[in-house]
Design a protein around this motif. Structure first.
Motif, mmCIF file in Angstrom:
data_model
loop_
_atom_site.group_PDB
_atom_site.id
_atom_site.type_symbol
_atom_site.label_atom_id
_atom_site.label_comp_id
_atom_site.label_asym_id
_atom_site.label_seq_id
_atom_site.Cartn_x
_atom_site.Cartn_y
_atom_site.Cartn_z
ATOM 1 N N VAL A 95 0.866 -1.174 0.000
ATOM 2 C CA VAL A 95 0.000 0.000 0.000
ATOM 3 C C VAL A 95 0.902 1.223 0.000
ATOM 4 N N ARG A 96 0.634 2.159 -0.896
ATOM 5 C CA ARG A 96 1.514 3.313 -1.034
ATOM 6 C C ARG A 96 0.743 4.613 -0.891
ATOM 7 N N ALA A 97 1.444 5.635 -0.375
ATOM 8 C CA ALA A 97 0.903 6.986 -0.293
ATOM 9 C C ALA A 97 2.058 7.963 -0.189
ATOM 10 N N ASN A 98 2.251 8.774 -1.228
ATOM 11 C CA ASN A 98 3.274 9.827 -1.213
ATOM 12 C C ASN A 98 4.664 9.289 -0.888
ATOM 13 N N GLY A 99 4.982 8.153 -1.455
ATOM 14 C CA GLY A 99 6.303 7.577 -1.257
ATOM 15 C C GLY A 99 6.450 6.715 -0.026
ATOM 16 N N ASP A 100 5.444 6.695 0.838
ATOM 17 C CA ASP A 100 5.484 5.849 2.031
ATOM 18 C C ASP A 100 4.840 4.497 1.739
ATOM 19 N N LEU A 101 5.125 3.522 2.585
ATOM 20 C CA LEU A 101 4.782 2.144 2.248
ATOM 21 C C LEU A 101 4.303 1.357 3.459
ATOM 22 N N VAL A 102 3.233 0.590 3.228
ATOM 23 C CA VAL A 102 2.785 -0.420 4.185
ATOM 24 C C VAL A 102 2.793 -1.754 3.465
ATOM 25 N N ASP A 103 3.480 -2.737 4.022
ATOM 26 C CA ASP A 103 3.495 -4.082 3.447
ATOM 27 C C ASP A 103 2.362 -4.896 4.053
ATOM 28 N N LEU A 104 1.599 -5.566 3.201
ATOM 29 C CA LEU A 104 0.557 -6.494 3.638
ATOM 30 C C LEU A 104 1.063 -7.895 3.349
ATOM 31 N N ILE A 105 1.377 -8.630 4.392
ATOM 32 C CA ILE A 105 2.084 -9.897 4.277
ATOM 33 C C ILE A 105 1.140 -11.038 4.630
ATOM 34 N N PHE A 106 0.962 -11.995 3.716
ATOM 35 C CA PHE A 106 0.085 -13.132 3.988
ATOM 36 C C PHE A 106 0.820 -14.464 3.947
ATOM 37 N N SER A 107 2.105 -14.425 3.688
ATOM 38 C CA SER A 107 2.926 -15.631 3.745
ATOM 39 C C SER A 107 4.368 -15.165 3.940
ATOM 40 N N SER A 108 5.312 -15.915 3.396
ATOM 41 C CA SER A 108 6.715 -15.507 3.443
ATOM 42 C C SER A 108 7.294 -15.659 2.049
ATOM 43 N N GLY A 109 8.439 -15.042 1.840
ATOM 44 C CA GLY A 109 9.031 -15.067 0.509
ATOM 45 C C GLY A 109 9.314 -16.464 -0.007
ATOM 46 N N ASN A 110 9.514 -17.415 0.896
ATOM 47 C CA ASN A 110 9.745 -18.805 0.483
ATOM 48 C C ASN A 110 8.459 -19.631 0.456
ATOM 49 N N GLY A 111 7.332 -18.985 0.772
ATOM 50 C CA GLY A 111 6.038 -19.660 0.710
ATOM 51 C C GLY A 111 5.695 -20.524 1.906
ATOM 52 N N ILE A 112 6.505 -20.495 2.957
ATOM 53 C CA ILE A 112 6.297 -21.412 4.082
ATOM 54 C C ILE A 112 5.356 -20.852 5.143
ATOM 55 N N ALA A 113 5.633 -19.639 5.605
ATOM 56 C CA ALA A 113 4.962 -19.107 6.800
ATOM 57 C C ALA A 113 3.629 -18.438 6.448
ATOM 58 N N ASN B 46 5.524 -24.785 -1.370
ATOM 59 C CA ASN B 46 4.211 -24.178 -1.585
ATOM 60 C C ASN B 46 4.172 -23.204 -2.752
ATOM 61 N N MET B 47 5.255 -23.129 -3.527
ATOM 62 C CA MET B 47 5.323 -22.160 -4.617
ATOM 63 C C MET B 47 5.284 -22.852 -5.975
ATOM 64 N N SER B 48 4.850 -22.094 -6.976
ATOM 65 C CA SER B 48 4.871 -22.579 -8.353
ATOM 66 C C SER B 48 6.144 -22.088 -9.035
ATOM 67 N N GLU B 49 6.439 -22.627 -10.187
ATOM 68 C CA GLU B 49 7.617 -22.176 -10.928
ATOM 69 C C GLU B 49 7.461 -20.716 -11.330
ATOM 70 N N GLY B 50 6.238 -20.314 -11.678
ATOM 71 C CA GLY B 50 5.999 -18.919 -12.036
ATOM 72 C C GLY B 50 6.256 -17.981 -10.874
ATOM 73 N N GLU B 51 5.853 -18.376 -9.689
ATOM 74 C CA GLU B 51 6.058 -17.535 -8.502
ATOM 75 C C GLU B 51 7.539 -17.406 -8.157
ATOM 76 N N THR B 52 8.271 -18.504 -8.276
ATOM 77 C CA THR B 52 9.707 -18.417 -7.989
ATOM 78 C C THR B 52 10.407 -17.564 -9.043
ATOM 79 N N ALA B 53 9.922 -17.601 -10.274
ATOM 80 C CA ALA B 53 10.526 -16.776 -11.324
ATOM 81 C C ALA B 53 10.336 -15.287 -11.033
ATOM 82 N N ILE B 54 9.133 -14.916 -10.589
ATOM 83 C CA ILE B 54 8.871 -13.513 -10.227
ATOM 84 C C ILE B 54 9.761 -13.091 -9.069
ATOM 85 N N TRP B 55 9.891 -13.947 -8.072
ATOM 86 C CA TRP B 55 10.680 -13.642 -6.893
ATOM 87 C C TRP B 55 12.166 -13.559 -7.242
ATOM 88 N N THR B 56 12.619 -14.383 -8.159
ATOM 89 C CA THR B 56 14.018 -14.352 -8.588
ATOM 90 C C THR B 56 14.297 -13.104 -9.407
#
Length: 272
Positions: free
Chosen positions: A91-109, A255-265
């Protein structure tokens, strides 16, 4: 014991547009009665009193609440994007940022109902909120072992500050068959704080070391797998891209697909 009221690690709220943005997001979601938890630097401060500057606000949400949260925040005048569909929206506003996290970058948590059920209550920027449970905070941080970021010190401080309130059985269940990662952090805790080794339950260390002993006596089977990608999205790419190892992040291993790992890479070059 943790503080029941938090202010920003960045300092005083007065006249700070960034903190006003954070506060408004918290109030907007609270008024909409949408469940969320505060994590990141705020949660670390809550549990350990370690205060440090932060460039954004980390809110943890259930995946199925993301669409409703997006609609609510867009109605409030903010923009929201989902650059990494497997774990994160912004979520962005005037250069500031809020992250909305529903898992982890590796798909585990993955954030599930238990995060909410076990979350303590506090006030952040004057808004009553839920704080990410210490068990899930440790779980999600335990796998962050990049060249430019390693959350091991956070985990050690969390263990020292909260050893008497951690649900160790639930923490062990969270790690599941990734228990070696938990053992590595518990071992480092005893190295960092040798006078406090007894803060880690002896039954847990015995259980994990017995698992390690049993594995050491057994012959490994199956195809070559690299689980290093669960710890770093960059440092083990050579293993899965050039050396024939299966990527532990990808279905059915992870828990990730090949497409998701490609985006993350692809985002590595942008350090996002």
């Amino acid at each position: 014991m943790p503080s029941s009221s938090l202010h920003s690690p960045a300092g005083d709220m007065d006249g700070d547009p960034t903190l006003a943005f954070y506060q408004d997001v918290l109030e907007t979601l609270t008024q909409a009665d949408i469940p969320f938890l505060v994590g990141g630097a705020y949660a670390l401060s809550y549990y350990t009193a370690v205060v440090r500057p932060t460039k954004d606000l980390d809110l943890f949400i259930r995946r199925h609440d993301a669409e409703r949260i997006g609609e609510t925040l867009r109605h409030a005048g903010y923009t929201m994007e989902t650059p990494y569909p497997h774990w994160l929206a912004k979520v962005r506003a005037n250069g500031d940022l809020v992250d909305l996290i529903f898992s982890s970058g590796n798909g585990i948590a993955e954030v599930d109902d238990a995060w909410l059920e076990h979350a303590p209550k506090a006030a952040v920027l004057g808004v009553p909120v839920l704080i990410c449970p210490v068990e899930e905070t440790i779980w999600s941080k335990a796998f962050i072992m990049e060249r430019e970021r390693y959350d091991g010190a956070d985990i050690v401080h969390l263990l020292r500050a909260c050893s008497d309130r951690i649900d160790w059985h639930r923490l062990l269940r969270r790690f599941s068959f990734h228990w070696r990662v938990l053992l590595s952090h518990l071992t480092l805790f005893g190295f960092v704080y040798p006078a406090h080794r007894n803060m880690i339950p002896s039954w847990l260390m015995v259980e994990l070391l017995d698992r390690l002993r049993q594995e050491a006596l057994a012959q490994p089977t199956g195809q070559p797998i690299c689980a290093g990608t669960l710890l770093s999205r960059e440092q083990y790419l050579v293993d899965v891209e050039e050396q024939g190892y299966r990527d532990a992040r990808i279905h059915p291993l992870g828990n990730m697909s090949e497409g998701e790992t490609a985006i993350w890479t692809e985002a590595i070059s942008r350090k996002q």
